[in-house]
Structures are given as structure tokens and as C-alpha cells.
Write a protein that holds these residues in place. Structure first.
Motif, PDB file in Angstrom:
ATOM      1  N   ARG A  69       0.813  -1.216   0.000  1.00 33.31           N
ATOM      2  CA  ARG A  69       0.000   0.000   0.000  1.00 33.31           C
ATOM      3  C   ARG A  69       0.848   1.268   0.000  1.00 33.31           C
ATOM      4  O   ARG A  69       0.457   2.286  -0.561  1.00 33.31           O
ATOM      5  N   THR A  72       5.670   1.552  -4.384  1.00 33.85           N
ATOM      6  CA  THR A  72       5.332   1.254  -5.777  1.00 33.85           C
ATOM      7  C   THR A  72       5.442  -0.239  -6.085  1.00 33.85           C
ATOM      8  O   THR A  72       5.211  -0.644  -7.226  1.00 33.85           O
ATOM      9  N   ASP A  74       3.547  -2.497  -5.460  1.00 33.00           N
ATOM     10  CA  ASP A  74       2.237  -3.006  -5.855  1.00 33.00           C
ATOM     11  C   ASP A  74       2.057  -2.965  -7.374  1.00 33.00           C
ATOM     12  O   ASP A  74       1.209  -3.666  -7.927  1.00 33.00           O
ATOM     13  N   ASN A  75       2.875  -2.154  -8.056  1.00 34.94           N
ATOM     14  CA  ASN A  75       2.744  -1.984  -9.506  1.00 34.94           C
ATOM     15  C   ASN A  75       3.754  -2.813 -10.304  1.00 34.94           C
ATOM     16  O   ASN A  75       3.803  -2.699 -11.530  1.00 34.94           O
ATOM     17  N   LEU A  76       4.558  -3.625  -9.614  1.00 29.30           N
ATOM     18  CA  LEU A  76       5.579  -4.406 -10.315  1.00 29.30           C
ATOM     19  C   LEU A  76       4.956  -5.417 -11.265  1.00 29.30           C
ATOM     20  O   LEU A  76       3.898  -5.997 -10.990  1.00 29.30           O
ATOM     21  N   LEU A  77       5.656  -5.650 -12.384  1.00 27.96           N
ATOM     22  CA  LEU A  77       5.221  -6.618 -13.374  1.00 27.96           C
ATOM     23  C   LEU A  77       6.364  -7.583 -13.679  1.00 27.96           C
ATOM     24  O   LEU A  77       7.547  -7.223 -13.559  1.00 27.96           O
ATOM     25  N   GLN A  80       9.988  -6.708 -15.265  1.00 31.39           N
ATOM     26  CA  GLN A  80      10.405  -5.345 -14.925  1.00 31.39           C
ATOM     27  C   GLN A  80      11.734  -5.365 -14.182  1.00 31.39           C
ATOM     28  O   GLN A  80      12.010  -6.256 -13.374  1.00 31.39           O
ATOM     29  N   THR A 108       5.815  11.505  -8.167  1.00 32.33           N
ATOM     30  CA  THR A 108       5.514  11.300  -9.582  1.00 32.33           C
ATOM     31  C   THR A 108       6.460  12.120 -10.448  1.00 32.33           C
ATOM     32  O   THR A 108       6.684  13.302 -10.182  1.00 32.33           O
ATOM     33  N   ASP A 177       5.563   8.265 -14.366  1.00 35.95           N
ATOM     34  CA  ASP A 177       5.949   7.124 -13.532  1.00 35.95           C
ATOM     35  C   ASP A 177       6.047   7.542 -12.071  1.00 35.95           C
ATOM     36  O   ASP A 177       6.388   8.694 -11.759  1.00 35.95           O
ATOM     37  N   GLN A 178       5.780   6.600 -11.180  1.00 35.43           N
ATOM     38  CA  GLN A 178       5.881   6.842  -9.747  1.00 35.43           C
ATOM     39  C   GLN A 178       7.105   6.152  -9.176  1.00 35.43           C
ATOM     40  O   GLN A 178       7.514   5.088  -9.659  1.00 35.43           O
TER      41      GLN A 178
END
Length: 202
Positions: A69, A72, A74-77, A80, A108, A177-178
Motif C-alpha cells: 500500500r 510502488t 504493488d505496480n511491479l510486473l 520489470q 511522480t 511514472d511513480q
């Protein structure tokens, strides 16, 4: 404890998410270069995590919901790239600055300025964290120890030399990007002490 000097850029091999945690595998040659063991701390994009297992070409970590929470991660793919730094040894040189691996907030990227021998990145911070960023002070962005070049209200900039660009993931950042932000721990204590003295006086 870390220094913000990235030792390796790894790649996300897999991400397994359940209701209570995310399990991530990372490929890197870093484990061959240092003495890292299961249970050791390691920073991934500036976030202090614990090595839970090793694989042939890397290692694995678990990420708790609170960490997801507030960062960042939480946004990993899968596929990457991520910045990796093992925990600081007491005998190591402190080439960057003291970094805890505890993320304060997310910023950001709002602009990129390309110059002859550097690249300037401009970030926007949440208002609540602007006092913790000081011009010419230290800041960790996705785990990379950097110097704040300038600051104006909620915006601040950093300048990257070619070496930093090629040795970290910051070269791949795009506008919008964050990134994970950890402000300087010394500044936090000074600001907290100042605020406490003011409250006590008034």
C-alpha cells in the motif's frame, strides 16, 4: 541499514499474490558477489525486504499488504527491472547516505530535461512531505542515493550522471511514472525535534 548505492539491477521473474502477501522472485547475479543468506535484509527499489529463498539465478522475497500500500511495489510486473542493494556491513564504506529502506511516500515524475552530460528529473511530492526535502540535501529515489538539485513547493529536481543512469533503473523512467521516496533520516529527526520544541513553547 543501506547506503543508496545500487549493487545490481535485477529482473522480476514472477509475482504470486494471495490475500495476505505477495511472493516475488528476482533474477540477479548479485548473490554470487556477496554473502547473502536466507533471513538477510535486502532493498528492492529502496524497500527493505527479507530474503526468504534462493533459486538458481536469484532470490525470493515476501511483501506484506502494508508495504504494497505504501510503495510502488504493488505496480511491479514480471520482466520489470528493479534496483537491488544488500544491507550495509559495519566494515563497508558509506559512499551514499544512511538509508533505512522505510519508504516515506511516493512521488511522480513530471518532467525530464536532457542535457549534454546529465539528465535532470523533476518530481512532484505530496504536500505533507515537502518539508522533509531540502535543496542540496540527500534523498533516496527507488533506493538510489541522490542529491536534491532544487526545490520549489511540491516540486524537486535531481540530476543524474551517465554512470547512475546505466547502473540503476532511473534511466528507464518516463513522465508519469511513480517512484519510492525516502527522505533523509537526519532531517526527519531535526524537523521532529523543532516541531516538538515549538509545541512545548506555545
Amino acid at each position: 541499514m543501506f547506503t543508496g548505492i545500487i549493487k545490481s539491477v535485477g529482473k522480476i521473474k514472477f509475482i504470486t499474490t494471495t490475500q495476505n502477501t505477495s511472493h516475488i522472485g528476482i533474477s540477479t547475479s548479485l548473490t554470487k558477489q556477496i554473502h547473502t543468506n536466507i533471513g538477510d535484509s535486502i532493498a528492492i527499489n529502496g524497500v527493505c525486504l527479507t530474503v526468504t529463498a534462493f533459486s538458481k539465478h536469484g532470490f525470493e522475497v515476501d511483501i506484506m499488504p502494508e508495504t504494497m500500500r505504501r510503495t510502488t511495489l504493488d505496480n511491479l510486473l514480471a520482466g520489470q527491472k528493479v534496483n537491488i542493494e544488500p544491507a550495509l556491513l559495519l566494515s563497508s564504506r558509506l559512499d551514499g547516505h544512511l538509508v533505512l529502506g522505510h519508504i516515506d511516500t511516493i512521488a511522480t515524475l513530471t518532467n525530464i530535461i536532457f542535457e549534454t552530460n546529465s539528465r535532470t528529473l523533476i518530481f512532484k511530492l505530496p504536500v505533507a512531505y515537502t518539508n522533509y526535502v531540502v535543496e542540496k540535501g540527500s534523498i533516496a529515489i527507488d533506493g538510489v542515493s541522490l542529491t536534491v538539485a532544487s526545490k520549489n513547493n511540491t516540486l524537486f529536481s535531481i540530476s543524474l550522471i551517465p554512470h547512475t543512469l546505466t547502473k540503476t533503473t532511473l534511466e528507464n523512467l518516463k513522465i508519469g511514472d511513480q517512484v519510492n521516496i525516502e527522505t533523509d533520516i537526519l532531517g526527519k529527526y531535526i524537523l521532529q525535534d523543532t516541531e516538538a520544541n515549538y509545541d512545548e513553547k506555545y
